[in-house]
Design an enzyme around this catalytic site. Structure first.
Site, PDB file in Angstrom:
ATOM      1  N   TYR A 212       0.842  -1.188   0.000  1.00 21.12           N
ATOM      2  CA  TYR A 212       0.000   0.000   0.000  1.00 21.12           C
ATOM      3  C   TYR A 212       0.883   1.245   0.000  1.00 21.12           C
ATOM      4  O   TYR A 212       1.747   1.400   0.867  1.00 21.12           O
ATOM      5  CB  TYR A 212      -0.928   0.023   1.224  1.00 21.12           C
TER       6      TYR A 212
ATOM      7  N   GLN B 270     -10.500   0.583   1.779  1.00 19.14           N
ATOM      8  CA  GLN B 270     -11.020  -0.284   0.708  1.00 19.14           C
ATOM      9  C   GLN B 270      -9.879  -0.965  -0.065  1.00 19.14           C
ATOM     10  O   GLN B 270     -10.057  -2.080  -0.571  1.00 19.14           O
ATOM     11  CB  GLN B 270     -11.980   0.478  -0.221  1.00 19.14           C
TER      12      GLN B 270
ATOM     13  N   ASN C  96      -2.962   6.195   6.546  1.00 19.22           N
ATOM     14  CA  ASN C  96      -3.646   6.961   7.601  1.00 19.22           C
ATOM     15  C   ASN C  96      -4.314   6.012   8.590  1.00 19.22           C
ATOM     16  O   ASN C  96      -4.144   4.792   8.510  1.00 19.22           O
ATOM     17  CB  ASN C  96      -4.650   7.926   6.977  1.00 19.22           C
TER      18      ASN C  96
ATOM     19  N   SER D 249       5.346   8.917  12.980  1.00 20.13           N
ATOM     20  CA  SER D 249       6.786   8.755  12.815  1.00 20.13           C
ATOM     21  C   SER D 249       7.551   9.413  13.969  1.00 20.13           C
ATOM     22  O   SER D 249       7.058  10.333  14.609  1.00 20.13           O
ATOM     23  CB  SER D 249       7.190   9.356  11.472  1.00 20.13           C
TER      24      SER D 249
ATOM     25  N   GLN E 222      11.859  15.319  10.541  1.00 20.22           N
ATOM     26  CA  GLN E 222      10.890  14.449  11.187  1.00 20.22           C
ATOM     27  C   GLN E 222       9.573  15.189  11.420  1.00 20.22           C
ATOM     28  O   GLN E 222       8.488  14.672  11.157  1.00 20.22           O
ATOM     29  CB  GLN E 222      11.456  13.947  12.524  1.00 20.22           C
TER      30      GLN E 222
ATOM     31  N   HIS F   1      13.509   6.105  14.592  1.00 17.92           N
ATOM     32  CA  HIS F   1      14.813   6.569  14.108  1.00 17.92           C
ATOM     33  C   HIS F   1      15.635   7.086  15.281  1.00 17.92           C
ATOM     34  O   HIS F   1      15.104   7.776  16.146  1.00 17.92           O
ATOM     35  CB  HIS F   1      14.657   7.737  13.125  1.00 17.92           C
TER      36      HIS F   1
ATOM     37  N   GLU G 243       3.588 -36.833  28.343  1.00 19.62           N
ATOM     38  CA  GLU G 243       2.560 -35.874  27.931  1.00 19.62           C
ATOM     39  C   GLU G 243       1.226 -36.572  27.633  1.00 19.62           C
ATOM     40  O   GLU G 243       0.313 -35.945  27.085  1.00 19.62           O
ATOM     41  CB  GLU G 243       3.039 -35.088  26.693  1.00 19.62           C
TER      42      GLU G 243
END
Lengths: 432, 432
Positions: free
Chosen positions: A125, A187, A210, A234, A256, A324, A411
């Site tokens: 994406y 979507q 987002n 970030s 940043q 970072h 077991e």
């Protein structure tokens, strides 16, 4: 400018280590509705959401060859060269990350090995919007290609005219990615998770986005679709001493900060002078930034922290576990050895974060929100998975068979024991 | 016995590839209540849930040294030796899985490298109940120790007298794990995710468990706690030809089937004779199994499939993506090369699944439910994460700086560009 936090006690660390909490629960209902509709109605649902969210009617989601050709002609040679340079460096570093076959014979007759194989179908994406992330195409596409993933599907949102940024198309095409779809948001995640008439379903979904995209990734991760990592705002933490260049550090903190209003920016130092100089530089550099408003807002959430020793700073930063981390100190190599939790680390005056964001060869898709404590950034292994193998011969089963029988019995798993006993009896009878 | 599915068409594959769907939504509300209560009330909540779910009042959750000593004295020397043998083999194979430091200089002056560091705090969940999983202690504990995880927390449910199976305690102690807690179910996952007065919080949680445990793991995975993998019912697929030993294969299918009623068992072959012989053997071996009822129930969901070629079988199995895959054919090594999706692969007549479950050295914590398409089984890397580093000198920034400036500009990120421009100007002015 935020005032300097001087020598916080460990009690005060908790607050400094906090990230902004984001509650996905509120988004989940609308995201779930999008997911269900795409799952049930496929392309029809995608068309509806494109109109609703991107304001555009789309007939064919897949990018055509003509659109690729058009894109190529729109990119100037300088940008092409820049993309090529970045591509080569990223390729070089990621090609080295191939996991070797691990093999051994722990006891005679028992051969075990481990092999990495590509994830056959992956989805990338690529967000659109204000910053067309060409670099993210490279950072996700290159390792997917090196890993030999069979199906690489790329989704990215169209603009209001139904077009994709030509540099994104150019870069994807350069890597050999042909399944490019103009679909954005939750979507797009739904399309790649469930598949539609146009979009093939994939096994793992990568990429930033987002809060809707993130919520959708989290939701499908509960339905056996793998995702690269939980994404958040970030982050950059800088550790610097008086030998560092304040203007460079200011520029790194601001790069940043311009990402988004929720960007997390921290400077920690033993030198109050250094911090003060950096703050002055920030004010100066902010003035000319096109994304000044965003950066200023982000700086309101920033922290400038004075601490009493290198060890204390490293303890704090390892607990913070930044995405970072720039270490701009004289002895940066020594300090780098002490980093336990970080996504990507930048050493010295000439290693700005933007080098890693674009072109030095490292990946820029990194865990945020303290997740570097348990997650790696995207790397070649993210596109592969490990399979273990074993081949045991009669001698081997004689060597470990009895131990297995005893463990299976302890077991209460008699059939597990039988599988060994039958073989041991056979070996005895056949004189193997 | 289920009838043989003969030469299914690809259209029919969909149904054969299906796994039983489990809807966690229904459990989620009660699991969420448990999580919230442990988060808010810590040990008090744990005490309440121990009484409610395990039927026992517990004052001290942490296992004492005395309890360890008692456990040691209860294990006979044969079982101790078996545990030791398994431990050594698992250690040997997992020790080799250490990721080397990857380093290169993609262009002069730009040094990039990648290093794995341990996840500092990990939590291991060991189910109790009908089968005390000694082997799971080894499979999760050994790589955690090899990875040098600082805090290894182990939770396992107590019996109705508040005790833990001594073999579990013995094994954990043997590995040097000292933070052992008698807590089970979703409340154990909550304790390790959030921490309580007694239980330290961890960054990643490993281990199998019932549906409540799995639901709790999925839920905390949305709250930035890493988990090993989504767990589901255990699976075995066997590919066999007429050279295979039907009695061995029957024993392997049954050892899978005895795990639980929902176990997934599949046999695929080109030879109808082989399948028929295996079915006869299953009936015979079932008769004597203590867990016969469970195994019979699981066999009701099993599939015996006749296919027309090796290639078709491999295509089917790669799509099915089983947790365990036994290849009992004459040319098993050649076929092994074609495996794309599987957790652990067993070759030939003398490599039963129970070898990998216990003592051959491979890990038995593997993805199920088709997740081997995108997930690895537990291995040493599961307890570590990768950090990338870079050190760029003035020559390096001169080599890649212009490309970064162009890319940052194309992405509308001016501050990212500035971080480079400032450094290039400085280098020019200083004549570096």
């Amino acid at each position: 400018m935020k005032s300097i936090i001087k020598y916080p006690s460990k009690k005060d660390w908790t607050k400094l280590l906090e990230r902004p909490a984001f509650n996905y629960d509120e988004l989940m209902t609308s995201v779930e509705n999008i997911l269900i509709e795409v799952k049930n109605n496929g392309d029809e649902a995608l068309k509806k959401f494109s109109k609703e969210f991107d304001g555009v009617s789309i007939e064919n989601f897949q990018i055509s060859e003509k659109e690729i050709d058009d894109a190529k002609s729109k990119i100037n040679i300088e940008l092409k060269n820049a993309i090529n340079l970045a591509k080569e460096n990223i390729e070089r570093f990621h090609s080295l990350q191939r996991d070797p076959v691990i093999s051994c014979e722990p006891v005679t007759g028992v051969r075990v090995w481990q092999k990495s194989t590509p994830i056959e179908k992956v989805g990338l994406y690529i967000p659109g919007g204000s910053a067309p992330l060409i670099s993210t195409v490279l950072m996700l596409g290159i390792p997917a290609v090196i890993a030999s993933c069979e199906d690489i599907v790329l989704c990215t949102p169209p603009d209001s005219e139904g077009n994709i940024n030509p540099a994104i198309l150019y870069s994807a095409n350069l890597l050999g990615i042909s399944k490019i779809f103009k679909i954005g948001g939750a979507q797009a995640i739904a399309a790649m998770a469930y598949g539609t008439e146009s979009v093939p379903a994939v096994y793992k979904i990568f990429g930033p986005g987002n809060q809707y995209v993130t919520a959708a990734k989290l939701k499908v991760s509960l339905e056996n679709i793998a995702i690269d990592m939980p994404a958040g705002p970030s982050e950059l933490a800088v550790m610097a001493d008086e030998y560092a260049n304040p203007s460079f550090i200011a520029s790194d903190l601001l790069s940043q900060a311009e990402h988004g209003e929720d960007s997390q920016v921290i400077l920690v130092s033993e030198s109050v002078k250094l911090i003060e100089k950096v703050q002055l530089e920030i004010v100066k550099q902010l003035a000319d930034l096109p994304r000044r408003q965003i950066a200023e807002k982000a700086m309101e959430n920033s922290s400038f922290i004075l601490m009493k020793s290198e060890d204390e700073i490293m303890e704090f930063l390892n607990q913070y576990a930044p995405e970072h981390l720039i270490i701009a100190t004289e002895n940066n190599k020594k300090i780098a050895e002490k980093v336990q939790n970080a996504g990507s680390v930048f050493l010295g005056d000439f290693s700005p974060e933007s080098a890693g964001d674009y072109a030095s060869g490292t990946n820029h898709t990194l865990p945020t929100n303290g997740n570097t404590r348990a997650f790696s950034g995207v790397n070649l292994s993210s596109f592969m998975k490990k399979i273990s193998f074993q081949e045991i011969n009669p001698v081997g089963i004689k060597n470990i068979g009895n131990a297995i029988e005893l463990l299976a019995e302890a077991e209460n798993l008699q059939a597990h024991k039988n599988a060994i006993t039958l073989r041991l009896d056979y070996i005895k009878n056949e004189g193997l």
